[in-house]
Design a protein around this motif. Structure first.
Motif, PDB file in Angstrom:
ATOM      1  N   ILE A   1       0.837  -1.203   0.000  1.00 11.79           N
ATOM      2  CA  ILE A   1       0.000   0.000   0.000  1.00 11.79           C
ATOM      3  C   ILE A   1       0.872   1.254   0.000  1.00 11.79           C
ATOM      4  N   ARG A   2       1.962   1.258   0.757  1.00 11.15           N
ATOM      5  CA  ARG A   2       2.881   2.412   0.738  1.00 11.15           C
ATOM      6  C   ARG A   2       3.461   2.620  -0.655  1.00 11.15           C
ATOM      7  N   THR A   3       3.792   1.539  -1.327  1.00 11.75           N
ATOM      8  CA  THR A   3       4.321   1.648  -2.679  1.00 11.75           C
ATOM      9  C   THR A   3       3.262   2.218  -3.617  1.00 11.75           C
ATOM     10  N   ALA A   4       2.025   1.780  -3.473  1.00 12.96           N
ATOM     11  CA  ALA A   4       0.938   2.315  -4.293  1.00 12.96           C
ATOM     12  C   ALA A   4       0.759   3.818  -4.033  1.00 12.96           C
ATOM     13  N   LEU A   5       0.837   4.230  -2.782  1.00  9.64           N
ATOM     14  CA  LEU A   5       0.725   5.659  -2.462  1.00  9.64           C
ATOM     15  C   LEU A   5       1.889   6.454  -3.055  1.00  9.64           C
ATOM     16  N   ALA A   6       3.082   5.873  -3.043  1.00  6.46           N
ATOM     17  CA  ALA A   6       4.244   6.548  -3.643  1.00  6.46           C
ATOM     18  C   ALA A   6       4.057   6.698  -5.146  1.00  6.46           C
ATOM     19  N   LEU A   7       3.490   5.686  -5.796  1.00  3.59           N
ATOM     20  CA  LEU A   7       3.225   5.797  -7.234  1.00  3.59           C
ATOM     21  C   LEU A   7       2.210   6.899  -7.516  1.00  3.59           C
ATOM     22  N   MET A   8       1.180   6.999  -6.669  1.00  2.00           N
ATOM     23  CA  MET A   8       0.197   8.078  -6.849  1.00  2.00           C
ATOM     24  C   MET A   8       0.836   9.445  -6.648  1.00  2.00           C
ATOM     25  N   ALA A   9       1.678   9.559  -5.639  1.00  2.00           N
ATOM     26  CA  ALA A   9       2.371  10.835  -5.404  1.00  2.00           C
ATOM     27  C   ALA A   9       3.267  11.176  -6.583  1.00  2.00           C
ATOM     28  N   GLY A  10       3.927  10.182  -7.160  1.00  2.00           N
ATOM     29  CA  GLY A  10       4.752  10.410  -8.347  1.00  2.00           C
ATOM     30  C   GLY A  10       3.925  10.904  -9.519  1.00  2.00           C
ATOM     31  N   ALA A  11       2.735  10.339  -9.687  1.00  2.00           N
ATOM     32  CA  ALA A  11       1.851  10.778 -10.776  1.00  2.00           C
ATOM     33  C   ALA A  11       1.455  12.239 -10.598  1.00  2.00           C
ATOM     34  N   VAL A  12       1.087  12.600  -9.388  1.00  2.61           N
ATOM     35  CA  VAL A  12       0.706  13.994  -9.117  1.00  2.61           C
ATOM     36  C   VAL A  12       1.908  14.905  -9.323  1.00  2.61           C
TER      37      VAL A  12
ATOM     38  N   ILE B   1       4.565  14.513 -11.247  1.00  6.56           N
ATOM     39  CA  ILE B   1       4.914  14.658 -12.664  1.00  6.56           C
ATOM     40  C   ILE B   1       3.924  15.569 -13.372  1.00  6.56           C
ATOM     41  N   GLU B   2       2.653  15.379 -13.094  1.00  4.42           N
ATOM     42  CA  GLU B   2       1.633  16.170 -13.797  1.00  4.42           C
ATOM     43  C   GLU B   2       1.601  17.624 -13.315  1.00  4.42           C
ATOM     44  N   GLN B   3       1.759  17.845 -12.028  1.00  6.19           N
ATOM     45  CA  GLN B   3       1.583  19.188 -11.495  1.00  6.19           C
ATOM     46  C   GLN B   3       2.856  20.025 -11.426  1.00  6.19           C
ATOM     47  N   PHE B   4       3.996  19.390 -11.234  1.00  8.90           N
ATOM     48  CA  PHE B   4       5.204  20.151 -10.954  1.00  8.90           C
ATOM     49  C   PHE B   4       6.266  20.086 -12.042  1.00  8.90           C
ATOM     50  N   SER B   5       5.916  19.539 -13.187  1.00  9.20           N
ATOM     51  CA  SER B   5       6.924  19.474 -14.258  1.00  9.20           C
ATOM     52  C   SER B   5       6.357  19.830 -15.629  1.00  9.20           C
ATOM     53  N   PRO B   6       5.561  20.873 -15.737  1.00  9.97           N
ATOM     54  CA  PRO B   6       4.993  21.195 -17.050  1.00  9.97           C
ATOM     55  C   PRO B   6       6.039  21.620 -18.071  1.00  9.97           C
ATOM     56  N   GLN B   7       7.173  22.109 -17.627  1.00  8.37           N
ATOM     57  CA  GLN B   7       8.204  22.573 -18.549  1.00  8.37           C
ATOM     58  C   GLN B   7       9.127  21.443 -19.001  1.00  8.37           C
TER      59      GLN B   7
ATOM     60  N   ARG C   1       3.790  13.493 -20.298  1.00  6.05           N
ATOM     61  CA  ARG C   1       3.507  13.641 -18.869  1.00  6.05           C
ATOM     62  C   ARG C   1       2.205  12.944 -18.495  1.00  6.05           C
ATOM     63  N   PHE C   2       1.178  13.114 -19.320  1.00  5.18           N
ATOM     64  CA  PHE C   2      -0.115  12.480 -19.057  1.00  5.18           C
ATOM     65  C   PHE C   2      -0.001  10.957 -19.121  1.00  5.18           C
ATOM     66  N   THR C   3       0.751  10.455 -20.106  1.00  2.00           N
ATOM     67  CA  THR C   3       0.942   9.003 -20.239  1.00  2.00           C
ATOM     68  C   THR C   3       1.662   8.445 -19.015  1.00  2.00           C
ATOM     69  N   LEU C   4       2.718   9.096 -18.614  1.00  2.00           N
ATOM     70  CA  LEU C   4       3.482   8.632 -17.461  1.00  2.00           C
ATOM     71  C   LEU C   4       2.650   8.702 -16.182  1.00  2.00           C
ATOM     72  N   ALA C   5       1.948   9.808 -15.973  1.00  2.00           N
ATOM     73  CA  ALA C   5       1.102   9.946 -14.781  1.00  2.00           C
ATOM     74  C   ALA C   5      -0.027   8.917 -14.800  1.00  2.00           C
ATOM     75  N   GLY C   6      -0.628   8.695 -15.956  1.00  2.00           N
ATOM     76  CA  GLY C   6      -1.699   7.699 -16.066  1.00  2.00           C
ATOM     77  C   GLY C   6      -1.204   6.290 -15.780  1.00  2.00           C
ATOM     78  N   LEU C   7      -0.015   5.983 -16.289  1.00  2.00           N
ATOM     79  CA  LEU C   7       0.580   4.670 -16.033  1.00  2.00           C
ATOM     80  C   LEU C   7       0.876   4.490 -14.543  1.00  2.00           C
ATOM     81  N   LEU C   8       1.373   5.532 -13.920  1.00  3.49           N
ATOM     82  CA  LEU C   8       1.632   5.473 -12.476  1.00  3.49           C
ATOM     83  C   LEU C   8       0.336   5.264 -11.691  1.00  3.49           C
TER      84      LEU C   8
END
Length: 126
Positions: free
Chosen positions: A36-47, A49-55, A62-69
């Motif tokens: 479950i901790r690993t799943a939460l880390a993957l969700m945090a990674g998705a957020v 990537i999508e929110q803090f790396s638009p440049q 970014r959407f593909t990677l976040a969706g996969l995560l």
């Protein structure tokens, strides 16, 4: 009881067999929580990537990677519970613990995510 019945407990499976040693039950629970901790880390990674790396890269990458995560996090949550239940059931029946095919999938997923993340970082340098 057939092997199929053993691998897929139905009904009140927690009443079958004998209560396992609490140390093994708690170890099984710790493993569940690690998944479950690993799943939460993957969700945090998705957020992240999508929110803090638009440049860094294209919106599609970014959407593909976040969706996969997010899909991986969802899969891990379901797998964690199924694995916990199957292990607990096997311990109650003094059976061998079931094989987990999900570990191969998880390993492959990490490789794919690493390649996509590398691509995202490479695009940022261009």
């Amino acid at each position: 009881m057939s092997l199929q019945d053993h691998n897929t407990p139905r009904g009140k499976w927690w009443l079958r067999g004998k209560t396992p040693d609490y140390r093994f039950t708690l170890a099984n629970e710790r493993t569940f929580l690690a998944w479950i901790r690993t799943a939460l880390a993957l969700m945090a990674g998705a957020v992240g990537i999508e929110q803090f790396s638009p440049q860094l890269a294209s919106a599609e990458l970014r959407f593909t990677l976040a969706g996969l995560l997010l899909c991986a996090a969802c899969w891990m949550g379901i797998t964690a519970w199924r694995r916990w239940r199957r292990n607990e059931y096997a311990m109650r029946l003094d059976s061998d613990l079931p094989y987990t095919r999900g570990l191969l999938f998880l390993g492959l997923l990490v490789v794919i995510l690493a390649v996509l993340l590398g691509l995202l970082l490479w695009q940022a340098r261009i």
